[in-house]
Design an enzyme around this catalytic site. Structure first.
Site, PDB file in Angstrom:
ATOM      1  N   SER A  56      -2.521   4.990 -15.483  1.00 38.67           N
ATOM      2  CA  SER A  56      -1.372   5.123 -14.495  1.00 38.67           C
ATOM      3  C   SER A  56      -0.909   3.928 -14.133  1.00 38.67           C
ATOM      4  O   SER A  56       0.310   3.573 -13.890  1.00 38.67           O
ATOM      5  CB  SER A  56      -1.992   5.634 -13.029  1.00 38.67           C
ATOM      6  OG  SER A  56      -3.024   5.101 -12.799  1.00 38.67           O
ATOM      7  N   HIS A  82      -1.007   0.638  -9.501  1.00 38.96           N
ATOM      8  CA  HIS A  82       0.313   1.251  -9.578  1.00 38.96           C
ATOM      9  C   HIS A  82       1.458   0.339  -9.568  1.00 38.96           C
ATOM     10  O   HIS A  82       2.425   0.278 -10.046  1.00 38.96           O
ATOM     11  CB  HIS A  82       0.408   2.492  -8.576  1.00 38.96           C
ATOM     12  CG  HIS A  82      -0.539   3.797  -9.062  1.00 38.96           C
ATOM     13  ND1 HIS A  82      -0.363   4.921  -8.478  1.00 38.96           N
ATOM     14  CD2 HIS A  82      -1.455   3.586 -10.020  1.00 38.96           C
ATOM     15  CE1 HIS A  82      -1.483   5.809  -8.962  1.00 38.96           C
ATOM     16  NE2 HIS A  82      -1.964   4.725 -10.013  1.00 38.96           N
TER      17      HIS A  82
END
Length: 314
Positions: free
Chosen positions: A218, A264
């Site tokens: 991610s 992230h």
């Protein structure tokens, strides 16, 4: 009348005309010639051209003189096939299989903690490759990036906590990756993916607890979200559908337990910076500018790692 022997000839007494033969097959007669070099060629040697036929050597020479197709950002047209995206997905799936195989507790595939099994249990492979600043292991040894295990900053982007975690990231990679690879070309897309993933993992190292491990693609995926927004804006295309998806993912980042916020956001920022380098490089010496920009980002990330390491070990 006396008969005299002599050389056979035409009506004027000259030598008989010679039937042309293929320049590659002297035993084959032919009246077809290459439209480029005018050498006689037999049916086996003929290659269709826009006008007439050409010989194999002229076809090869023509291919070498034709410039390969390039994307708007200087990448190769082979990116339309999505080979890099498919390879990255296959690599992540393979590592997940190896991770499950290394797990003796049975919680690698699903379960564990987190939202809907998003964060499955750790395995020996994730323990080995996760981003980890500095920690003491159960056997009394100390490990982590600060102890020289820099490989964790790369391996972590190919490891996942659970199959659901893997599937969500691979679905996003499939959707975003094919579009970006087609626009950027294979090499530029791969550079974007790896630098964004590294940037997210460096952010984990900088801003997360030293003994808190983190894995997942991610970090790179959020970099792709930022990149597709930058690239589409550069091409003058509509980005209204991208913003809501990005906002939803950011909401999940801040609300779902167990997700690395630093990873992230770090991937998002570094992915955006790399996309700006790729998208806004001047047309003159574009490749050199893009390579230099990527190198500067890498050096900056490595510098931040050194600073964090000094803080943890000093």
């Amino acid at each position: 009348m006396t008969e005299r022997s002599g050389q056979a000839g035409d009506a004027t007494g000259g030598p008989a005309p010679t039937t042309p033969v293929c320049y590659r097959h002297p035993d084959r007669e032919t009246y077809i010639r290459c439209t480029r070099c005018d050498r006689p060629i037999c049916p086996e040697c003929m290659r269709d051209a826009s006008v007439g036929h050409q010989c194999p050597e002229c076809v090869s020479e023509g291919r070498r003189s034709v410039r390969p197709a390039r994307t708007a950002f200087g990448g190769g047209a082979a990116g339309r096939q999505g080979y890099v995206t498919k390879t990255l997905i296959a690599l992540n799936v393979l590592v997940m299989i190896l991770s499950i195989a290394s797990d003796r507790g049975g919680d690698a595939a699903a379960g564990g903690s987190g939202f809907g099994g998003l964060m499955g249990g750790s395995t020996p492979l994730t323990d080995w490759g996760a981003v980890l600043g500095l920690a003491r292991f159960s056997d009394g040894t100390i490990g982590g990036v600060a102890e020289g295990e820099w490989y964790r900053l790369v391996t972590a982007m190919f490891l996942h906590y659970g199959v659901v975690h893997l599937l969500l990231n691979m679905w996003a990679l499939w959707v975003l990756g094919r579009t970006l690879e087609a626009v950027l070309g294979p090499l530029r897309f791969l550079a974007l993916y790896l630098i964004a993933g590294l940037g997210g993992n460096v952010a984990v190292y900088l801003f997360s607890a030293p003994n808190s491990p983190a894995v997942g693609a991610s970090t790179a995926i959020f970099g792709l979200f930022a990149a597709i927004f930058v690239i589409m804006r550069r091409l003058g295309r509509d980005t209204s559908a991208i913003v809501p998806i990005l906002v939803i993912n950011l909401i999940f980042t801040f609300t779902v337990p167990g997700i690395s916020v630093a990873g992230h956001l770090g991937g998002l920022v570094v992915g955006a910076l790399m996309a700006l380098v790729l998208a806004y490089a001047p047309r003159t010496r574009r490749t050199a500018f893009q390579a230099a920009g990527g190198a500067i980002l890498l050096v900056a990330l490595l510098g931040l790692v050194l600073v964090r390491t000094a803080a943890l070990t000093g």
